[in-house]
Scaffold this active site. Structure first.
Site, PDB file in Angstrom:
ATOM      1  CD  GLU A 100      -3.007  -1.123   2.234  1.00 45.74           C
ATOM      2  OE1 GLU A 100      -4.098  -1.622   1.953  1.00 45.74           O
ATOM      3  OE2 GLU A 100      -2.774  -0.613   3.343  1.00 45.74           O
ATOM      4  CB  CYS A 108       2.912   7.587   3.092  1.00 45.44           C
ATOM      5  SG  CYS A 108       3.345   6.394   4.369  1.00 45.44           S
ATOM      6  CB  CYS A 143       6.818  -4.998   9.057  1.00 44.98           C
ATOM      7  SG  CYS A 143       7.967  -4.145  10.171  1.00 44.98           S
ATOM      8  CB  CYS A 191       5.456  -1.949  16.496  1.00 45.97           C
ATOM      9  SG  CYS A 191       7.155  -1.475  16.153  1.00 45.97           S
ATOM     10  CB  CYS A 205       2.254  -1.363  13.789  1.00 48.32           C
ATOM     11  SG  CYS A 205       2.480  -1.004  12.042  1.00 48.32           S
ATOM     12  N   GLY A 219       6.585  -1.800   6.445  1.00 45.87           N
ATOM     13  CA  GLY A 219       7.971  -2.270   6.466  1.00 45.87           C
ATOM     14  C   GLY A 219       8.903  -1.382   7.257  1.00 45.87           C
ATOM     15  CD  GLU A 220      12.934  -0.144  10.477  1.00 47.77           C
ATOM     16  OE1 GLU A 220      12.025   0.282  11.194  1.00 47.77           O
ATOM     17  OE2 GLU A 220      13.852   0.602  10.063  1.00 47.77           O
ATOM     18  CG  LEU A 251      11.654   7.683  21.766  1.00 46.79           C
ATOM     19  CD1 LEU A 251      12.896   6.835  21.553  1.00 46.79           C
ATOM     20  CD2 LEU A 251      12.051   9.121  22.113  1.00 46.79           C
ATOM     21  CG  HIS A 252       6.093   4.807  19.300  1.00 38.21           C
ATOM     22  ND1 HIS A 252       5.576   5.955  18.745  1.00 38.21           N
ATOM     23  CD2 HIS A 252       6.354   3.982  18.245  1.00 38.21           C
ATOM     24  CE1 HIS A 252       5.507   5.810  17.425  1.00 38.21           C
ATOM     25  NE2 HIS A 252       5.987   4.643  17.091  1.00 38.21           N
ATOM     26  CB  CYS A 278       0.423   6.393  11.491  1.00 40.18           C
ATOM     27  SG  CYS A 278       0.968   7.977  10.932  1.00 40.18           S
TER      28      CYS A 278
HETATM   29  N1  SAH Z   1       9.071   0.718  10.448  1.00 37.90           N
HETATM   30  C1  SAH Z   1       9.229   2.142  10.418  1.00 37.90           C
HETATM   31  C2  SAH Z   1       8.344   2.749   9.390  1.00 37.90           C
HETATM   32  C3  SAH Z   1       6.863   2.723   9.734  1.00 37.90           C
HETATM   33  S1  SAH Z   1       6.442   4.377   9.887  1.00 37.90           S
HETATM   34  C4  SAH Z   1       9.030   2.708  11.803  1.00 37.90           C
HETATM   35  O1  SAH Z   1       8.687   1.948  12.683  1.00 37.90           O
HETATM   36  O2  SAH Z   1       9.284   3.886  12.019  1.00 37.90           O
HETATM   37  C5  SAH Z   1       4.966   4.415  10.582  1.00 37.90           C
HETATM   38  C6  SAH Z   1       4.917   5.208  11.871  1.00 37.90           C
HETATM   39  O3  SAH Z   1       3.609   5.037  12.385  1.00 37.90           O
HETATM   40  C7  SAH Z   1       5.877   4.683  12.932  1.00 37.90           C
HETATM   41  O4  SAH Z   1       6.258   5.705  13.799  1.00 37.90           O
HETATM   42  C8  SAH Z   1       4.981   3.714  13.632  1.00 37.90           C
HETATM   43  O5  SAH Z   1       5.463   3.373  14.910  1.00 37.90           O
HETATM   44  C9  SAH Z   1       3.697   4.474  13.670  1.00 37.90           C
HETATM   45  N2  SAH Z   1       2.531   3.629  13.899  1.00 37.90           N
HETATM   46  C10 SAH Z   1       2.397   2.317  13.690  1.00 37.90           C
HETATM   47  N3  SAH Z   1       1.167   1.899  14.025  1.00 37.90           N
HETATM   48  C11 SAH Z   1       0.503   2.986  14.440  1.00 37.90           C
HETATM   49  C12 SAH Z   1      -0.824   3.200  14.894  1.00 37.90           C
HETATM   50  N4  SAH Z   1      -1.703   2.196  14.984  1.00 37.90           N
HETATM   51  N5  SAH Z   1      -1.172   4.459  15.227  1.00 37.90           N
HETATM   52  C13 SAH Z   1      -0.291   5.476  15.123  1.00 37.90           C
HETATM   53  N6  SAH Z   1       0.967   5.335  14.684  1.00 37.90           N
HETATM   54  C14 SAH Z   1       1.351   4.099  14.374  1.00 37.90           C
END
Ligand code: SAH
Length: 340
Positions: A91, A104, A111, A115, A118, A158-159, A214-215, A332
């Site tokens: 996508e 995007c 992936c 996480c 996600c 993906g990462e 970071l989260h 996201c």
């Molecule tokens: N793998 C990379 C690229 C993904 S970017 C990474 O982890 O950064 C997508 C961004 O959206 C990342 O910051 C990811 O942590 C965040 N993300 C993933 N699931 C999400 C969700 N359900 N709600 C909000 N942000 C989310």
């Protein structure tokens, strides 16, 4: 095996064509056609029929087929489900901002980062995208909308740093003046925090924006929501970020998805502020988006505002990301691996 011409760097394409006895200017012509989104050699009208036939035998022009396309009624966001040559699907999302059109893009089919909040990681990793497949998302979306894409965020499925070589080749190609030519400063790459690859990226000397997911303000919380943290704990990650800033001179963007009751308290914000104070950085707050299989809930509006204020009161630049495409599951973390 036949070669996808979009998997070559410009220099590799020059060498490849020279080996076929083609004149030096041929690489420029073909590179430009590829970036315009031609789907076959027959469309390369400034090449002789004989040259086209010869190239067709030893190489191919990869395509993405639009399997599904959704347009948000709320904000014009477009989500594509693209089918790859092997039938896998990925996508990509187009977002319209005042300053231009952003795409995007995905870097892998699935992936393996795991996480917890996600959707993209639920089925695990299927395979890496090739450099050509990553580029094709920009080329085919731009062709489809008929408008110039000015910004790229590598924040889809993906990462990207888990597909390092292909991402670097893609970055060089998408920035190349003979092709689609998007400036590095208009490209953001987001990583969950693969520390050794952050050090590699710093050495590439590309003025892109690095976003780091970071989260959480500490290992206890981060371990619960991001398995990558057990390999690269938060102190190691933040040190890599400081080193990246020092080497590149570029500001880092921290992504922080706010999950109700998990990482969104004022104390969490204070702890975060203490750890990143003084860094050349910006914090992007994203109220977590719903994912069917996950029980995590979005933080309330008041909590988001309090979290933001706590950061800004400590002198840290923090904004809340505007949510786009929520009616088409294009936000996201909502992009999915799809295999036919
Ligand atoms: N793998 C990379 C690229 C993904 S970017 C990474 O982890 O950064 C997508 C961004 O959206 C990342 O910051 C990811 O942590 C965040 N993300 C993933 N699931 C999400 C969700 N359900 N709600 C909000 N942000 C989310």
């Amino acid at each position: 095996m036949e070669k996808d011409l979009k998997d070559f760097s410009f220099e590799e394409l020059e060498v490849f064509l020279k080996e076929q006895g083609e004149p030096a200017f041929r690489a420029k012509q073909i590179f430009a056609w590829l970036h315009k989104g031609v789907e076959s050699f027959d469309e390369m009208t400034n090449l002789s029929k004989a040259t086209r036939a010869k190239l067709d035998e030893i190489s191919f022009v990869s395509r993405l087929v639009v399997r599904e396309k959704y347009v948000s009624k709320l904000d014009g966001t477009v989500k594509y489900l693209f089918e790859l040559e092997d039938g896998n699907c990925i996508e990509s999302v187009i977002m319209r901002y005042k300053h231009g059109i952003t795409i995007c893009i995905s870097s892998q089919v699935g992936c393996r980062m795991g996480c917890r909040f996600c959707a993209s990681t639920i089925g695990g990793l299927y395979r890496n995208l090739t450099a050509g497949e990553i580029l094709n998302q920009v080329i085919f979306a731009q062709k489809d909308i008929g408008e110039r894409i000015s910004n790229i965020v590598i924040m889809g499925i993906g990462e990207p740093l888990d597909n390092y070589d292909n991402i670097i080749k893609f970055l060089h190609n998408v920035n190349h003046p003979e092709g689609i030519n998007i400036g590095y400063r208009h490209i953001s790459l987001s990583t969950s925090g693969i520390v050794d690859k952050i050090y590699c990226l710093a050495k590439e000397n590309l003025p892109i924006t690095l976003s780091v997911s970071l989260h959480a303000p500490n290992n206890e919380i981060r371990n619960k929501i991001m398995p990558v943290n057990s390999k690269y704990p938060i102190e190691t990650l933040l040190q890599a970020c400081r080193d990246y800033i020092n080497v590149s001179g570029r500001r880092i963007s921290f992504e922080y998805s706010l999950i109700k009751g998990v990482n969104d308290s004022v104390d969490n914000a204070k702890e975060l502020a203490g750890k990143i104070k003084g860094m050349l950085c910006h914090v992007n707050l994203i109220p977590v988006n719903p994912v069917e299989e996950r029980e995590y809930k979005k933080s309330g509006y008041e909590d988001v505002k309090k979290f933001q204020k706590t950061l800004t009161d400590s002198g840290i630049n923090a904004t809340v990301r505007r949510e786009l495409g929520s009616d088409i599951s294009a936000s996201c973390g909502q992009l999915r691996k799809k295999v036919l």
